[in-house]
Motif scaffolding. Structure first.
Motif, PDB file in Angstrom:
ATOM      1  N   GLY A   3       0.786  -1.224   0.000  1.00  0.00           N
ATOM      2  CA  GLY A   3       0.000   0.000   0.000  1.00  0.00           C
ATOM      3  C   GLY A   3       0.816   1.271   0.000  1.00  0.00           C
ATOM      4  N   SER A   4       2.117   1.195   0.252  1.00  0.00           N
ATOM      5  CA  SER A   4       2.910   2.427   0.288  1.00  0.00           C
ATOM      6  C   SER A   4       3.733   2.607  -0.987  1.00  0.00           C
ATOM      7  CB  SER A   4       3.836   2.439   1.505  1.00  0.00           C
ATOM      8  OG  SER A   4       4.808   1.424   1.397  1.00  0.00           O
ATOM      9  N   PRO A  21      -7.494   3.461  -3.391  1.00  0.00           N
ATOM     10  CA  PRO A  21      -7.734   4.906  -3.369  1.00  0.00           C
ATOM     11  C   PRO A  21      -6.489   5.688  -3.792  1.00  0.00           C
ATOM     12  CG  PRO A  21      -8.564   3.868  -1.359  1.00  0.00           C
ATOM     13  CD  PRO A  21      -7.769   2.822  -2.093  1.00  0.00           C
ATOM     14  N   GLY A  22      -6.713   6.730  -4.601  1.00  0.00           N
ATOM     15  CA  GLY A  22      -5.610   7.578  -5.049  1.00  0.00           C
ATOM     16  C   GLY A  22      -4.790   6.986  -6.170  1.00  0.00           C
ATOM     17  N   MET A  23      -5.225   5.841  -6.698  1.00  0.00           N
ATOM     18  CA  MET A  23      -4.476   5.155  -7.755  1.00  0.00           C
ATOM     19  C   MET A  23      -5.272   5.151  -9.057  1.00  0.00           C
ATOM     20  SD  MET A  23      -1.682   3.783  -6.274  1.00  0.00           S
ATOM     21  CE  MET A  23      -1.060   3.209  -4.694  1.00  0.00           C
ATOM     22  N   ASP A  36     -10.226   4.272  -7.225  1.00  0.00           N
ATOM     23  CA  ASP A  36     -11.222   4.696  -6.231  1.00  0.00           C
ATOM     24  C   ASP A  36     -12.599   4.116  -6.524  1.00  0.00           C
ATOM     25  OD1 ASP A  36      -9.742   7.106  -4.728  1.00  0.00           O
ATOM     26  OD2 ASP A  36      -9.303   7.253  -6.858  1.00  0.00           O
ATOM     27  N   ALA A  37     -12.821   3.695  -7.786  1.00  0.00           N
ATOM     28  CA  ALA A  37     -14.163   3.295  -8.215  1.00  0.00           C
ATOM     29  C   ALA A  37     -14.587   1.973  -7.575  1.00  0.00           C
ATOM     30  CB  ALA A  37     -14.200   3.159  -9.733  1.00  0.00           C
ATOM     31  N   ALA A  38     -15.888   1.872  -7.295  1.00  0.00           N
ATOM     32  CA  ALA A  38     -16.462   0.592  -6.862  1.00  0.00           C
ATOM     33  C   ALA A  38     -16.491  -0.327  -8.084  1.00  0.00           C
ATOM     34  CB  ALA A  38     -17.868   0.812  -6.321  1.00  0.00           C
ATOM     35  N   THR A  39     -15.754  -1.450  -8.021  1.00  0.00           N
ATOM     36  CA  THR A  39     -15.547  -2.301  -9.195  1.00  0.00           C
ATOM     37  C   THR A  39     -15.841  -3.750  -8.850  1.00  0.00           C
ATOM     38  OG1 THR A  39     -13.799  -0.795  -9.945  1.00  0.00           O
ATOM     39  CG2 THR A  39     -13.872  -2.959 -10.974  1.00  0.00           C
ATOM     40  N   SER A  40     -16.629  -4.401  -9.711  1.00  0.00           N
ATOM     41  CA  SER A  40     -16.888  -5.832  -9.554  1.00  0.00           C
ATOM     42  C   SER A  40     -16.739  -6.515 -10.906  1.00  0.00           C
ATOM     43  CB  SER A  40     -18.284  -6.078  -8.972  1.00  0.00           C
ATOM     44  OG  SER A  40     -19.270  -5.586  -9.854  1.00  0.00           O
ATOM     45  N   SER A  41     -16.574  -7.841 -10.872  1.00  0.00           N
ATOM     46  CA  SER A  41     -16.310  -8.579 -12.103  1.00  0.00           C
ATOM     47  C   SER A  41     -17.298  -9.717 -12.288  1.00  0.00           C
ATOM     48  CB  SER A  41     -14.887  -9.150 -12.073  1.00  0.00           C
ATOM     49  OG  SER A  41     -14.784 -10.161 -11.070  1.00  0.00           O
ATOM     50  N   ALA A  42     -17.498 -10.094 -13.563  1.00  0.00           N
ATOM     51  CA  ALA A  42     -18.228 -11.302 -13.939  1.00  0.00           C
ATOM     52  C   ALA A  42     -17.381 -12.051 -14.961  1.00  0.00           C
ATOM     53  CB  ALA A  42     -19.592 -10.948 -14.520  1.00  0.00           C
ATOM     54  N   LEU A  75      -3.495  -8.833 -16.548  1.00  0.00           N
ATOM     55  CA  LEU A  75      -2.295  -8.066 -16.233  1.00  0.00           C
ATOM     56  C   LEU A  75      -2.743  -6.716 -15.699  1.00  0.00           C
ATOM     57  CD1 LEU A  75       0.799  -7.619 -16.340  1.00  0.00           C
ATOM     58  CD2 LEU A  75       0.522  -6.953 -18.733  1.00  0.00           C
ATOM     59  N   ASN A  76      -2.218  -6.336 -14.531  1.00  0.00           N
ATOM     60  CA  ASN A  76      -2.610  -5.110 -13.847  1.00  0.00           C
ATOM     61  C   ASN A  76      -1.436  -4.149 -13.738  1.00  0.00           C
ATOM     62  OD1 ASN A  76      -5.394  -5.565 -12.356  1.00  0.00           O
ATOM     63  ND2 ASN A  76      -4.277  -7.488 -12.282  1.00  0.00           N
ATOM     64  N   VAL A  77      -1.687  -2.889 -14.082  1.00  0.00           N
ATOM     65  CA  VAL A  77      -0.726  -1.807 -13.847  1.00  0.00           C
ATOM     66  C   VAL A  77      -1.448  -0.788 -12.971  1.00  0.00           C
ATOM     67  CG1 VAL A  77       0.725  -0.036 -14.895  1.00  0.00           C
ATOM     68  CG2 VAL A  77       0.319  -2.200 -16.113  1.00  0.00           C
ATOM     69  N   ILE A  78      -0.926  -0.571 -11.777  1.00  0.00           N
ATOM     70  CA  ILE A  78      -1.550   0.360 -10.826  1.00  0.00           C
ATOM     71  C   ILE A  78      -0.516   1.430 -10.470  1.00  0.00           C
ATOM     72  CG2 ILE A  78      -2.735   0.595  -8.609  1.00  0.00           C
ATOM     73  CD1 ILE A  78      -3.327  -2.394  -8.687  1.00  0.00           C
ATOM     74  N   ALA A  79      -0.886   2.707 -10.651  1.00  0.00           N
ATOM     75  CA  ALA A  79       0.057   3.802 -10.388  1.00  0.00           C
ATOM     76  C   ALA A  79      -0.611   4.878  -9.545  1.00  0.00           C
ATOM     77  CB  ALA A  79       0.556   4.405 -11.702  1.00  0.00           C
ATOM     78  N   ARG A  80       0.186   5.449  -8.631  1.00  0.00           N
ATOM     79  CA  ARG A  80      -0.332   6.504  -7.754  1.00  0.00           C
ATOM     80  C   ARG A  80      -0.537   7.781  -8.555  1.00  0.00           C
ATOM     81  NH1 ARG A  80      -0.714   6.295  -2.656  1.00  0.00           N
ATOM     82  NH2 ARG A  80       0.839   4.631  -2.429  1.00  0.00           N
ATOM     83  N   ARG A  81      -1.775   8.291  -8.518  1.00  0.00           N
ATOM     84  CA  ARG A  81      -2.125   9.494  -9.254  1.00  0.00           C
ATOM     85  C   ARG A  81      -1.274  10.668  -8.771  1.00  0.00           C
ATOM     86  NH1 ARG A  81      -7.162   9.310  -7.871  1.00  0.00           N
ATOM     87  NH2 ARG A  81      -7.711   7.668  -9.328  1.00  0.00           N
ATOM     88  N   GLY A  82      -0.699  11.405  -9.710  1.00  0.00           N
ATOM     89  CA  GLY A  82       0.142  12.543  -9.363  1.00  0.00           C
ATOM     90  C   GLY A  82       1.600  12.194  -9.197  1.00  0.00           C
TER      91      GLY A  82
END
Length: 197
Positions: free
Chosen positions: A34-35, A55-57, A91-97, A106-113
């Protein structure tokens, strides 16, 4: 030249029990959960359900094995076919089917800003090498490929075979170069433009 072997990465179960994730890379490397400012991972999704919030990503995701993932992001449905990256807010509420069964993504997650993450899927060529530059990761998704140090100071090593989902860490002098047949994901993580934050 740095290669991250997928077979050496320990799977971590999701909190909701819907799948497992293998983390390929994060920055900074030693950060506790998370950091970090960015993370690249491959998830096995075996059960429909909620996605964890970040959040913030900002997230970019692509199905890389299996046929279809349907994401509902803040109430809006998105059908994601294989090799079609999709960007959305952590931040979005996200669900999958999973209408066609289990998938890998494949996931790429980056801190906004702080960073901006990009994901593109390319077809490899046996005739023209594809360089991997500083700030990039190349992940072999399918097919047969090898990587060698490209032209530049200190280049000239023997090509190294890649396995499925192995990642090559980019550099600028020399840049590793991929040759082969198949598909590769190119992940770019660029420092964010302060004017955009």
């Amino acid at each position: 030249m740095e290669i991250i072997r997928f077979s050496s990465i320990r799977p971590e179960p999701w909190r909701n029990g819907g799948g497992v994730t293998r983390e390929i890379a994060r920055h900074p490397r030693g950060a506790s959960d998370g950091s970090w400012d960015w993370r690249v991972s491959i998830a096995e999704v075996g059960k429909a359900g909620d996605f964890s919030a970040f959040p913030g990503m900002e997230r970019v995701i692509s199905v890389i094995d299996g046929e279809l993932l349907v994401l509902t992001v803040d109430g809006e449905e998105h059908a994601m076919e294989r090799y079609r990256p999709f960007r959305f807010s952590g931040d979005a509420a996200t669900s999958s089917a999973l209408p066609t069964g289990d998938i890998r993504d494949l996931n790429v997650i980056a801190r906004r800003g702080a960073f901006k993450g990009y994901l593109s899927i390319l077809e490899l060529s046996k005739k023209r090498a594809h360089p991997v530059f500083e700030g990039q990761l190349a992940i072999l998704l399918e097919g047969k490929a090898s990587v060698a140090e490209g032209s530049g100071e200190g280049s000239g090593g023997e090509p190294v075979e890649l396995g499925r989902y192995d990642a090559v860490v980019g550099s600028d002098d020399p840049s590793p170069e991929l040759l082969g047949r198949g598909f590769v994901a190119i992940v770019s993580l660029d420092p964010a433009d302060p004017a955009e934050s």
